[in-house]
Design an enzyme around this catalytic site. Structure first.
Site, PDB file in Angstrom:
ATOM      1  N   LYS A   1      30.872  63.363  37.829  1.00 49.85           N
ATOM      2  CA  LYS A   1      31.830  64.294  37.340  1.00 49.85           C
ATOM      3  C   LYS A   1      30.880  64.216  35.451  1.00 49.85           C
ATOM      4  O   LYS A   1      30.206  65.217  35.376  1.00 49.85           O
ATOM      5  CB  LYS A   1      32.644  64.496  37.834  1.00 49.85           C
ATOM      6  CG  LYS A   1      33.030  66.169  36.871  1.00 49.85           C
ATOM      7  CD  LYS A   1      34.865  66.302  37.666  1.00 49.85           C
ATOM      8  CE  LYS A   1      35.177  66.369  38.640  1.00 49.85           C
ATOM      9  NZ  LYS A   1      35.548  67.290  39.111  1.00 49.85           N
TER      10      LYS A   1
ATOM     11  N   ARG B   1      40.930  65.188  34.928  1.00 48.44           N
ATOM     12  CA  ARG B   1      41.141  64.918  36.311  1.00 48.44           C
ATOM     13  C   ARG B   1      39.781  63.187  36.494  1.00 48.44           C
ATOM     14  O   ARG B   1      39.172  63.128  35.481  1.00 48.44           O
ATOM     15  CB  ARG B   1      39.779  65.547  36.994  1.00 48.44           C
ATOM     16  CG  ARG B   1      39.593  66.602  37.460  1.00 48.44           C
ATOM     17  CD  ARG B   1      38.878  68.375  37.622  1.00 48.44           C
ATOM     18  NE  ARG B   1      39.140  68.906  38.137  1.00 48.44           N
ATOM     19  CZ  ARG B   1      39.048  70.703  37.251  1.00 48.44           C
ATOM     20  NH1 ARG B   1      38.904  70.818  35.866  1.00 48.44           N
ATOM     21  NH2 ARG B   1      39.563  71.082  37.669  1.00 48.44           N
TER      22      ARG B   1
ATOM     23  N   GLY C   1      39.079  64.351  46.959  1.00 46.22           N
ATOM     24  CA  GLY C   1      41.166  64.349  46.550  1.00 46.22           C
ATOM     25  C   GLY C   1      41.791  62.732  47.155  1.00 46.22           C
ATOM     26  O   GLY C   1      43.074  62.539  47.664  1.00 46.22           O
TER      27      GLY C   1
ATOM     28  N   MET D   1      42.156  61.166  44.597  1.00 47.54           N
ATOM     29  CA  MET D   1      42.645  60.584  43.366  1.00 47.54           C
ATOM     30  C   MET D   1      43.253  61.837  42.855  1.00 47.54           C
ATOM     31  O   MET D   1      43.563  62.722  43.154  1.00 47.54           O
ATOM     32  CB  MET D   1      42.548  60.038  42.540  1.00 47.54           C
ATOM     33  CG  MET D   1      41.833  58.833  42.626  1.00 47.54           C
ATOM     34  SD  MET D   1      40.259  58.052  41.950  1.00 47.54           S
ATOM     35  CE  MET D   1      41.085  58.051  40.237  1.00 47.54           C
TER      36      MET D   1
ATOM     37  N   ARG E   1      26.213  69.264  41.777  1.00 45.65           N
ATOM     38  CA  ARG E   1      26.112  67.551  41.847  1.00 45.65           C
ATOM     39  C   ARG E   1      25.326  67.882  42.805  1.00 45.65           C
ATOM     40  O   ARG E   1      24.359  69.374  43.599  1.00 45.65           O
ATOM     41  CB  ARG E   1      27.109  67.083  42.463  1.00 45.65           C
ATOM     42  CG  ARG E   1      27.949  67.961  43.681  1.00 45.65           C
ATOM     43  CD  ARG E   1      29.508  66.808  44.354  1.00 45.65           C
ATOM     44  NE  ARG E   1      30.237  68.194  44.420  1.00 45.65           N
ATOM     45  CZ  ARG E   1      31.468  67.946  45.556  1.00 45.65           C
ATOM     46  NH1 ARG E   1      32.180  66.602  44.619  1.00 45.65           N
ATOM     47  NH2 ARG E   1      31.587  68.770  45.668  1.00 45.65           N
TER      48      ARG E   1
ATOM     49  N   HIS F   1      24.715  48.107  80.323  1.00 47.76           N
ATOM     50  CA  HIS F   1      23.309  48.559  81.009  1.00 47.76           C
ATOM     51  C   HIS F   1      22.989  49.762  80.835  1.00 47.76           C
ATOM     52  O   HIS F   1      22.094  49.912  80.503  1.00 47.76           O
ATOM     53  CB  HIS F   1      23.548  48.436  82.224  1.00 47.76           C
ATOM     54  CG  HIS F   1      22.288  48.767  82.895  1.00 47.76           C
ATOM     55  ND1 HIS F   1      22.650  50.003  84.439  1.00 47.76           N
ATOM     56  CD2 HIS F   1      21.624  48.249  83.489  1.00 47.76           C
ATOM     57  CE1 HIS F   1      21.789  50.266  85.150  1.00 47.76           C
ATOM     58  NE2 HIS F   1      21.201  49.264  84.813  1.00 47.76           N
TER      59      HIS F   1
ATOM     60  N   SER G   1       8.427  37.857  67.793  1.00 50.02           N
ATOM     61  CA  SER G   1       9.163  39.340  67.251  1.00 50.02           C
ATOM     62  C   SER G   1      11.122  38.887  67.444  1.00 50.02           C
ATOM     63  O   SER G   1      11.144  38.208  67.966  1.00 50.02           O
ATOM     64  CB  SER G   1       9.008  40.148  68.260  1.00 50.02           C
ATOM     65  OG  SER G   1       9.439  41.709  69.210  1.00 50.02           O
TER      66      SER G   1
ATOM     67  N   CYS H   1      11.992  43.068  67.411  1.00 49.51           N
ATOM     68  CA  CYS H   1      11.814  45.152  68.429  1.00 49.51           C
ATOM     69  C   CYS H   1      13.577  44.451  68.911  1.00 49.51           C
ATOM     70  O   CYS H   1      13.872  44.956  70.270  1.00 49.51           O
ATOM     71  CB  CYS H   1      11.557  44.162  69.353  1.00 49.51           C
ATOM     72  SG  CYS H   1      12.282  42.312  70.435  1.00 49.51           S
TER      73      CYS H   1
ATOM     74  N   TYR I   1       5.409  44.719  61.716  1.00 48.54           N
ATOM     75  CA  TYR I   1       6.270  45.732  62.228  1.00 48.54           C
ATOM     76  C   TYR I   1       7.108  46.096  62.521  1.00 48.54           C
ATOM     77  O   TYR I   1       7.865  44.669  62.726  1.00 48.54           O
ATOM     78  CB  TYR I   1       4.936  46.563  63.386  1.00 48.54           C
ATOM     79  CG  TYR I   1       5.188  45.235  64.425  1.00 48.54           C
ATOM     80  CD1 TYR I   1       6.070  46.132  65.437  1.00 48.54           C
ATOM     81  CD2 TYR I   1       4.697  44.411  64.397  1.00 48.54           C
ATOM     82  CE1 TYR I   1       6.594  44.765  66.473  1.00 48.54           C
ATOM     83  CE2 TYR I   1       4.522  43.523  66.097  1.00 48.54           C
ATOM     84  CZ  TYR I   1       5.713  43.634  66.710  1.00 48.54           C
ATOM     85  OH  TYR I   1       5.942  42.708  67.297  1.00 48.54           O
TER      86      TYR I   1
END
Lengths: 891, 891
Positions: free
Chosen positions: B26, B96, B105, B107, B352, B468, B777, B844, B864
């Protein structure tokens, strides 16, 4: 230029005993004996490099081998005064394999090589006996025909059988010189018919044929299998020894025998062995004739009718004694020798370090120190630690006949005989009446503890090396065979069946917990006996070892046993084992059945004083030695029963319904309990359990230390830590319990809070965890299970295949897997020490009692190992050997 | 000297947006806006370093803070032309908190600070209203009393309630200036009575009290819990902003509102938001009055009665539009702003980056590229990959009311409504009649596959994220809630009950597979829609990513889906899933029931053509892309039934007895199947199974490649390798199958044989294994299970506790544990590459579709990732962001 051939004989040799890699064990020792001036038939050794060349070049020999062999052959001729192929005075040779490692009977041998119809005459003249000469010749043809020419051995045996049948003979000894001569003719016809060429007469041709064949036998299927089983690398290759033949079967002034320089059973310092007059070496081994003892004393002790060597060939006996003394002084160890006496002359054919029993190994080692032959360090390294098991438990007498009914896992060492019973209550009742019983169960549960204690041994049909039965039996020092899957147990009917045999309650069986064998009947036993030599040796071991040795124990009996066996503390007290006691399991189950924290706390409040009393007793027994106590580890469902009857009983006890009990059991059921809600995960979800345990530990320690400061040295261990946050969450609670107990007692004492390292993640994050934990204890059982992804309980069905196929060289649950699990241990050690120099490091998995593993733990620099009480002497000895860099392997 | 205070306002600022770490989000943005010349009430920020000092020094401030604050306060006075404590023209301030991360909310805040009975008069004069001034004062006392003085908030509310009751008022708005004045007196009496000292009048005393209180609130329990849940480090601390008050409640020329610079739901480029006339910011949030839209167009679209900001304060609306444009051009992203209009003057209180839906995020990103605001790389990094799930599956309408019956695990994303059915057959039958059904089972088994396919969604009472049901549902793209343990399912009766509610077959429920919620009734749904912007963005992602993206799929439907979603190959085809098909399971079970290798081979012979046909189809669908096929992995008992009825059925089918079936099932039973007889251990003990599979793969590949060369690119993967010897034992068999198939077809094609790395030991020994394996893999599911010693199926009951207590920051089965499992992956990558440069490396496990994990896989340089078909777009986007070093986190 490579030297392919090493000659020996006549008091000199080109090789020596240190060259076993190149010359094989037999060749190296023959060279050594020759150099010592001992009477060794002259010969030469073709090196293992020849073997490597042979297989690397399409089974051909190096070009320069032939002249080298011929030169060496000439030396034999010179030494012995005979000629290879000489009709008058022929030199005959043996061709034998001889690798770095002994592979008895796996490879081929050719004897009497150099014989043909001409040299045979010379042999007959030298031996004075036609019959002997023709017999030797037919033996040669038979052996050569099989080994070198590849003919079926049975074809020769058939011809011999026909010959005897035709003549109406019963034994080979009935065969006359003429009979042998005729058989030789038939043998030669057979060879010619099968091969289309005559049996070779040229001794040199014979020799080269035999050399090739013996080298080739390195790759025969028998040898390959043997190497796979014994982990002998194929590329070691074999050496081949060519040696002048000597004959123990030329008459009554001839003999052949084997001897040990000391008694291999007891270790007594006396020449021990046996021989046969007028015989070949193979006759001693074959067991057709009963060999005679070497010494008069032995003959008298045996009451043997035939004379001892000392009596019939006293000069030879005296010479043999001198040779043995020379060999022992030279090798500084008990030797196992083979000898032949030809025409009254002693010839040494082999010497090697003799195998011996554990008792003998200890006595020999200790006595040799006394004799100044070896020093204490060498003595300590001479005894295979595993072999001590023989001394610590009753064992089956070596000569007892084993009629094996079934073989399971060797779950806890020792042997035991007794009548079979199928329930713990029955075991207890019969034991109370003084009967020896063996408890047979499909699997055991905490409810069986009293029966296991009452029994001499335990057999289960299901479960692995870490099953309840196995763990409890090892802790109690009871013999146990686990997972004998072929057993069909009908407890209700009081029968067990296997392979068509059915035994009833009370029928006597004998079990061997070291081999996993179960036998019918009561077999003769050898009782354990801890001699003065044992104590001496263990004292030396303690002097040389760096690693501390603790025990895994929690019952008073086990803790006492641990102390008696020399444990320097408790490395693992499993608090859950205390829960299994019948008086407590009820409160434990109430705690588990509790639906609320409040009800759980109420049950725990009842358990706490019992745990306190346990810890008090342990602290008092260990009197100042550290005691590592592991907080509750197993998943809660392990404490619940599993049958409907038991559900009903527990429901009645806890004032609930069987359905509620069943539901709770079902709710606690886990697919993979090994990876489930256990260890510190219990402590985090039910902190009141660990809190109770911590309070029990410190209240007990405070009480004991108040009476006598320094008695209780508690080390609280949190199991199954995967991440430091778990440890940090639990430690403050333990510290609080310690502070409260000390404040209440108005005293202060030291304690440690540490962790098991039993998960790969804990090993990887050990640096992080060591920031908070004061010690690590490696739980290598679970670490092996998780690193391999291998459940010990479930792996039996394929581990055997893995071993057989050589995929695993050793069972990773027995000897630590250095390459995998070991790397994690090493990482954890390095990272733990980097984060907290001086962190205490131990190991409390089953590997803590395994010598090969202890060698590794020494190498990575752990502070101590901890093992079951009965393994403590094994670990002490192995730790000493590891520190000395000489771990003795079992025979 | 540390600079503790940063001033802003009047077109200048000492801080900027890049200083969020020091000034909080802020404060940094207020400074930035001030620098941009936007109308920001002047103020100053106490840095997070002040917070660190405060907690590091017994909650005291640095000595040099006081002069710095007073200097900064002077700047505000100068800028705004008012005096702090000035009776005529008083400066009031807000205090603040404002940390690096938003903690809405959590603090404390104090508004209207600076008021006392003197300054109140000046406020009244400035605002022209006594009532407003007294109301402001009582608000201040109430807030200050609670936050700073620690009084119970309810005590003030009580006094207010009594006052209204006494006066007979219904609402606060009924209170007159005099009423508020009297209440202020009562409030002050309360403070004096409770604290024994009067309410502070000195504005500076008020300020220092408020500063201390707001810093202290960093450590209040709410904030601590929030940080634990959101993984916000405690040592970040908070900044505190002191800012001149502006009032939106001084009359009808005042207002307060919130706005988004674009529509956060659709992404449309239009000013979007709402406001209230004559109100404080909290009134907008409180929801007591209905806010009005900003634009006329929005008002007309809503049919709202009250005027839009554009209509009632057109100049302000125009100015706000300009401000938004400035902010967007400056921040280059959609902004979420708060503003207040005081007496016709616009003040910006906050800006923001605005939260948005996935659809909006994509549209905004793509349109901003069109507008030249951002480039393609930034656009790609703007969309949280996880959020794509919203677009790929139906979701429950955001405004639908959720009456949650039970919450289970979010096992497979998407939402679905339908009538409940309790059997797969019923599901199929009703689906065939066009009904939407949800299949509800205690757990699913291979027998349920057809019902799962027919259903819109699946609910199970048991089983975890890899059960499963979960695995199959994810593969099929069906919504699934698994392990909803509170459900009491009586399939026989056709009912399910939970928390006193019982539903019957056919009753409609809605499930949300992304949250695990099960709700009664049919909730409104939002259908997935893949827009042109989606395609554009994914195209850019593909351009920037380095990692390949494959799919885990084996059924034709899944393989097709994978291709449609842009998969570049199959990374994991689980051959066992093919076994579950009803037509095959019979032959599979016969194979398992077989007692001999011969019988097993006979059954396998029947399965082979089916497998061949499967592989053929997969190869054709993937047309030239690589297909990694894993040989059989699960333990055989997974294929056997478990109930007596099923045993009987199977016995009838296989021509044996139910007892025999039961016995076989019992023999195959495992204590820890995860660590049991599975993976390559099956291949080694039953080589005929892997041989059949290898032959099926290569016969299919040969057939397809013969028709059209290059179509089939098989990569055969051996699961659960722990040691190279296992691989070396199996690879020759696979090579033989390949050679035979190629020879038979008279062609030749490339293929690879590689391994899963899914055990810690395989990762450690990766260098060794890579000597033999052409690719790795990573099976990160099992690797996580074994590294943590944590069964995914069993961990649900404690993982939640772990997450709540902050022991695990994230579920390690969802996001890879970089410190532990990640180190093993990294070691395996390094060792594998060292031994075999260019070795192909993929992953995988389920982590292949998790953006945070993909970031790690990019970092270690895998080739990959492979994930379920429906995660492929998520993985493509995450891979691009990982390559760009900017992984967007979900809101």
């Amino acid at each position: 230029m490579t030297k392919w051939v090493y000659a020996f004989g006549g008091g000199v040799a080109e090789g020596d005993a240190a060259m076993a890699e190149l010359l094989g064990g037999k060749g190296a020792n023959l060279a050594e004996m020759a150099s010592l001036g001992l009477p060794v038939p002259p010969g030469f050794t073709l090196t293992t490099q020849v073997c490597a060349f042979f297989f690397g070049h399409g089974q051909t020999f190096p070009e320069d081998l032939r002249p080298a062999v011929e030169t060496a052959l000439g030396k034999i001729e010179d030494s012995i005064g005979a000629g290879f192929g000489d009709a008058k005075n022929p030199l005959l040779v043996s061709v034998r394999s001889g690798g770095r490692a002994s592979m008895p009977g796996m490879m081929d041998t050719v004897l009497n090589l150099g014989l043909n119809e001409e040299t045979l005459a010379g042999l007959a003249a030298a031996g004075g006996d036609q019959r002997f000469a023709w017999d030797s010749y037919r033996r040669f043809i038979q052996m050569y025909g099989g080994v070198v020419l590849g003919l079926d051995h049975d074809r020769f045996e058939e011809l011999l059988a026909f010959a005897k049948e035709d003549a109406g003979y019963g034994f080979d000894t009935d065969m006359t010189a003429e009979d042998w001569r005729e058989l030789v003719g038939e043998y030669k016809d057979l060879v010619a018919a099968e091969l289309g060429s005559p049996f070779p007469d040229d001794p040199l041709e014979q020799l080269w044929g035999a050399l090739g064949a013996v080298f080739k036998s390195w790759m025969n299927p028998r040898a390959i299998t043997y190497r796979a089983i014994h982990a002998i690398p194929e590329d070691w290759g074999t050496a081949v020894n060519v040696q002048a033949m000597v004959f123990g079967n030329m008459g009554d002034d001839c003999a052949t025998g084997v001897a040990f320089t000391r008694d291999p059973a007891t270790g007594e310092n006396t020449l021990y062995g046996e021989f046969l007059v007028n015989a070949q070496g193979e006759d001693v081994v074959a067991g057709i004739r009963t060999p005679q003892p070497l010494s008069s004393a032995a003959r008298q002790a045996n009451g043997g009718a035939k004379p001892a060597l000392e009596e019939c060939l006293p000069e030879v006996y005296a010479e043999l004694g001198g040779v043995c003394e020379t060999l022992e002084r030279h090798y500084r160890d008990m030797q196992d020798i083979e000898f032949t006496v030809q025409k009254g002359r002693l010839w040494m054919l082999q010497t090697r370090t003799g195998k011996r029993t554990a008792a003998a190994a200890i006595r020999i080692a200790v006595e040799m120190v006394g004799e100044g032959l070896i020093d204490e360090k060498i003595a300590v390294s001479r005894v295979a630690p595993q072999s001590l098991d023989q001394l610590l438990h009753p064992t089956i007498a070596p000569d007892a006949e084993r009629k094996v009914l079934v073989t399971g896992l060797p779950a806890s060492p020792g042997a035991a005989s007794g009548g079979i019973v199928f329930s713990a209550d029955d075991a207890e009742a019969r034991a109370a009446r003084g009967e020896n019983v063996i408890l047979v169960r499909v699997e055991t549960s905490p409810d069986d503890i009293h029966g296991m204690h009452a029994a001499r041994g335990i057999v289960t049909a299901r479960g692995g090396m870490t099953s309840h039965a196995a763990v409890v039996a090892r802790g109690m020092g009871r013999a146990c065979v686990a997972g004998a899957g072929a057993l069909d147990i009908d407890a209700a009917a009081g029968t067990m069946s296997v392979a068509g045999v059915t035994l009833n309650t009370g029928d006597v069986i004998t079990i061997d917990g070291a081999t996993g064998e179960v036998m019918a009947g009561a077999l003769a036993m050898v009782s354990p006996e801890l001699t003065a030599e044992f104590s001496t040796l263990m004292g030396w071991a303690d002097k040389f070892r760096r690693l501390g040795v603790r025990a895994n124990a929690e019952t008073p009996a086990d803790v006492k046993a641990a102390a008696d066996f020399g444990a320097e503390g408790i490395g693992l007290a499993r608090t859950e084992h205390m829960f299994f006691d019948e008086a407590r399991i009820k409160a434990v189950r109430e705690m588990i059945m509790a639906e609320t924290e409040e009800a759980r706390r109420a049950a725990l409040t009842r358990i706490q004083p019992m745990q306190e009393a346990d810890f008090e007793e342990i602290f008092r027994l260990m009197a100042g030695l550290p005691v590592t106590i592991r907080l509750l580890d197993p998943p809660l469902h392990e404490f619940l029963p599993s049958t409907d009857d038991e559900f009903a009983k527990l429901a009645a006890e806890t004032g609930t319904t069987p359905e509620a009990v069943k539901r709770r059991a079902a709710a606690l059921h886990e697919t993979n309990p090994m990876l489930g809600h256990r260890g510190c995960r219990l402590g985090i979800t039910y902190p009141e359990i660990y809190e109770m345990q911590a309070r029990a530990i410190f209240n007990a320690a405070a009480k004991v230390n108040k009476e006598r400061p320094g008695t209780a040295c508690p080390e609280v261990m949190i199991p199954l830590i995967a991440t430091r946050a778990e440890f940090d969450r639990l430690k403050p609670m333990i510290d609080r319990a310690a502070a409260d107990a000390m404040a209440a007692a108005g005293i202060s004492f030291d304690y440690l809070v540490g962790t098991m390292i039993e998960l790969p993640r804990a090993a990887l994050l050990a640096g992080d965890i060591a920031e908070s934990a004061a010690f690590f204890s490696f739980g290598t059982n679970d670490l092996t299970q998780t690193t391999f992804g291998l459940s010990r309980d479930d792996s039996a069905r394929f581990l055997e295949t893995y071993r057989r196929q050589g995929i695993f060289e050793a069972d990773p649950f027995v000897s630590i897997d250095v390459a995998g699990v070991g790397e994690l241990v090493r990482m954890a050690v390095d990272r733990g020490r980097a984060a907290r120099p001086g962190i205490k490091l131990g190991i409390c998995g089953e590997h803590g009692g395994d010598p090969a593993s202890i060698e590794f733990f020494e190498a990575v620099g752990l502070d101590y190992v901890s093992c079951s009480p009965y393994r403590v002497p094994v670990a002490r000895l192995a730790a000493a050997q590891a520190a000395l860099g000489a771990v003795a392997k079992p025979d």
